[in-house]
Design a protein around this motif. Structure first.
Motif, PDB file in Angstrom:
ATOM      1  N   TYR A   1       0.834  -1.198   0.000  1.00 41.24           N
ATOM      2  CA  TYR A   1       0.000   0.000   0.000  1.00 41.24           C
ATOM      3  C   TYR A   1       0.874   1.256   0.000  1.00 41.24           C
ATOM      4  N   ASN A   2       0.514   2.225  -0.817  1.00 39.74           N
ATOM      5  CA  ASN A   2       1.127   3.550  -0.734  1.00 39.74           C
ATOM      6  C   ASN A   2       0.563   4.283   0.473  1.00 39.74           C
ATOM      7  N   VAL A   3       1.436   5.038   1.150  1.00 45.09           N
ATOM      8  CA  VAL A   3       0.999   5.837   2.288  1.00 45.09           C
ATOM      9  C   VAL A   3       1.507   7.261   2.104  1.00 45.09           C
ATOM     10  N   ALA A   4       0.585   8.171   1.857  1.00 44.60           N
ATOM     11  CA  ALA A   4       0.903   9.593   1.656  1.00 44.60           C
ATOM     12  C   ALA A   4      -0.256  10.411   2.174  1.00 44.60           C
ATOM     13  N   ALA A   5      -0.051  11.720   2.240  1.00 51.16           N
ATOM     14  CA  ALA A   5      -1.158  12.624   2.504  1.00 51.16           C
ATOM     15  C   ALA A   5      -2.079  12.637   1.291  1.00 51.16           C
ATOM     16  N   SER A   6      -3.292  13.131   1.478  1.00 50.96           N
ATOM     17  CA  SER A   6      -4.254  13.169   0.375  1.00 50.96           C
ATOM     18  C   SER A   6      -4.043  14.361  -0.541  1.00 50.96           C
ATOM     19  N   ASP A   7      -3.175  15.288  -0.123  1.00 54.62           N
ATOM     20  CA  ASP A   7      -2.848  16.445  -0.959  1.00 54.62           C
ATOM     21  C   ASP A   7      -1.354  16.460  -1.262  1.00 54.62           C
TER      22      ASP A   7
END
Length: 280
Positions: free
Chosen positions: A223-229
């Motif tokens: 899974y990629n994990v980043a902020a939504s922006d």
């Protein structure tokens, strides 16, 4: 929802490790940290994870600490290229991850969540990505740290074949931040280009770990994990066109929507980032 577990966290004194320990304790779990540095006490044991004997012994049990763990969060690593010679980064990280994964298998631990990286996706993207937003289907390594992450994912994918109950989840973290001073550059076109404009707050990184443990199932998932922006004030479609002309967009982008897709984590884990730089 899973019940209370005893969870070992490697790299427990690192940036993500500290946040993960705090989150898992808040979730009601018992946590034991394994690291070279940490605060003496019931929640920590000093372990040299590059030594397989120490690693396996620590996973099996540590007198006055634990007599076995239910799950493992693996965050220990040399975190970036440049801190030591490239070959040292590769050899150390691969040995540690093998020791932890194989040791967990031998110890009967069936749930692992661990830190992979945007480095396994082509960072720093001197070669343009094949499409945007970039999802987990794309794998590429352009440095020794990234090569280790790609091979760790391959190793995890094979290990779960050995035991139908084994669950390993790789979280491809982008740049993890715990303060926002650098975001003063958010209006500069070259800011965070090597990260596809992405970032993630350390508290959301810990949230993803918690969710991945809660939703773990047999097999291997990434899974990629980043902020939504993005971390910029320039609209995302404009960034994509300027940074990677000709690279196709797989969907219409929201004004500041991340170019590192988190749709899979949202759909399967319920991951919704809560800490965005624009709100700090």
């Amino acid at each position: 929802m899973i019940g209370r577990m005893r969870i070992a966290v490697t790299g427990s004194n690192g940036k993500v490790g500290r946040a993960a320990v705090a989150r898992l304790l808040a979730d009601g779990h018992d946590v034991i940290g394994f690291d070279l540095d940490g605060t003496r006490g019931a929640g920590f044991t000093r372990v040299e994870l590059s030594d397989y004997g120490q690693t396996l012994d620590a996973l099996l049990g540590v007198t006055a600490r634990h007599d076995g763990v239910d799950a493992l969060v693996h965050l220990a690593a040399i975190p970036v290229n440049g801190l030591v010679p490239d070959a040292t980064t590769f050899h150390h990280n691969m040995a540690v991850s093998f020791n932890v994964f194989h040791g967990a298998h031998r110890a009967g631990i069936r749930t692992i969540v661990y830190a992979s990286s945007i480095n396994a996706m082509g960072y720093p993207f001197d070669e343009p990505p094949p499409y945007l937003p970039l999802d987990e289907e794309h794998t590429a390594a352009n440095n020794t740290y990234g090569l280790g992450k790609v091979l760790e994912e391959a190793m995890a994918g094979q290990l779960v074949r050995w035991d139908p109950a084994f669950s390993i989840t790789a979280l491809r973290f982008t740049n993890v931040v715990d303060e926002y001073s650098s975001f003063a550059r958010a209006g500069e076109l070259d800011y965070r280009r090597d990260l596809l404009g992405s970032y993630v707050d350390v508290r959301d990184a810990a949230l993803a770990i918690s969710l991945a443990l809660d939703r773990a199932s047999p097999g291997f998932e990434v899974y990629n994990v980043a902020a939504s922006d993005t971390g910029l004030t320039i609209p995302s479609a404009q960034l994509a066109a300027a940074w990677f002309p000709g690279v196709p967009l797989r969907k219409e982008l929201g004004e500041f929507e991340t170019l590192l897709s988190i749709d899979k984590a949202a759909d399967r884990l319920g991951y919704v980032p809560r800490h965005l730089w624009r709100e700090n």
